[in-house]
Every structure is written in structure tokens, then in C-alpha cells.
Design a protein around this motif. Structure first.
Motif: not given
Ligand code: CA2
Length: 154
Positions: A107, A76, A72-73, A14-15, A10-11, A19, A70, A7-8, A96-98
């Protein structure tokens, strides 16, 4: 090698409140510029497929000096990514971004952390630059004192 999990791609699309507004392409360009100042070259990749990330980690073992990842999901959930990283003899930085510890409990557990030299989280896209600086520092440190380095610093 700079690896990004599902999903990265989509950086920036979205959201952005979680992110940030930068796309992965923006981040890659900024990292490439920064990498030059460290006399490094980055190879940034993203996949939504766990096995593809595993294959790239295996490739990095013989072609790269370190991995910034990174997952991402998969952070975990993925024993496969952990096992692949465990075969690497170079530094691994988890990014991680967040800040996952400020988020849902699921998480808070990271398989990747078991192998990471260090973790950068919560700084948004700037975290990628922080990770690169930390990687350069680590690679320089393992190269030994300046007189023993193979690549001159100037
Ligand atoms: O904070 C991070 O970088 C994460 O690795 C991001 C993952 C999340 O599952 C981890 O717990 C923390 C999620 C990535 C989803 O990326 C998106 C980017 C844009 C829009 C939607 C999702």
C-alpha cells in the motif's frame, strides 16, 4: 467530482475499526453541506469498476473544477486511472481514510500520487472534509486576487 474506488460502498458496514462508522452516503451529505459554504457543488460517485472510474475522470475534465479521489485498491495498481488523471488540467487531491504508510508494504506505492497536488490520509471520514477545504482553497488561489475573480465571494 468526488470519486471513490472499489469496496468503498461498504463503508460503515464492514471493518469500522479501519475505515470508520460513516457510510459513503453520510460522507456525501456532510460534504454537500460543507461545499455550500465554499459555493461549490459536489458530485460524489463510487464504482468497483476501474474503467467506470476512468470514464468519470474523462467526464470531469469538461464538467468539473477539480477531482478528489480515493481510488482505494486501484491507488496501488492502476496505470489507467493515472493516465486519465494526467489528462486533467485542474487540481487532483488524493484521499485515503487510513494511512497506507502504516499498513502493508504494497500500500506504500501510489500511482495516483504522481499527479495529485496533495494527499490526505489517515483522518478517517473527516479527511473528505479536509480535502474539500483544500480544494476550495486551491480553486480560490488559482482564481487570482479578489478583484479578478469571476464569481463574487459575497
Ligand atoms: O484508506 C483508504 O481509504 C484506502 O484507499 C482504502 C482501500 C485500500 O485498498 C487502500 O490501501 C487505502 C480499501 C477500501 C476498502 O473499503 C472497505 C470499506 C469498508 C469495509 C471494507 C472495505
Amino acid at each position: 467530482m468526488v470519486l471513490n474506488g472499489p469496496n468503498l460502498n461498504l463503508l460503515g458496514v464492514r471493518q469500522p475499526q479501519i475505515y470508520g462508522y460513516d457510510t459513503l452516503d453520510d460522507i456525501g451529505k456532510r460534504m454537500a453541506t460543507r461545499a455550500k459554504t465554499h459555493k461549490l457543488v459536489i458530485d460524489l460517485r463510487q464504482s468497483n469498476i476501474e474503467g467506470e472510474l476512468v470514464t468519470w475522470i474523462q467526464e470531469a475534465r469538461t464538467t468539473c473544477a477539480g477531482i478528489i479521489i480515493n481510488p482505494a485498491a486501484y491507488t496501488h495498481t492502476s496505470v489507467a486511472i493515472l493516465d486519465a488523471l494526467l489528462t486533467c488540467e485542474f487540481p487532483v487531491i488524493e484521499l485515503h481514510l487510513s494511512n497506507p504508510h502504516k499498513r502493508e508494504e504494497f500500500r506504500h506505492r501510489s500511482f495516483t500520487s504522481l499527479v495529485a497536488k496533495g494527499i490526505i490520509a489517515g483522518f478517517g471520514p473527516h479527511g473528505y472534509i479536509l480535502a474539500l477545504d483544500a480544494m476550495a482553497e486551491m480553486l480560490n488561489a488559482t482564481a487570482g486576487p479578489p478583484a479578478k475573480r469571476k464569481v463574487p465571494t459575497k
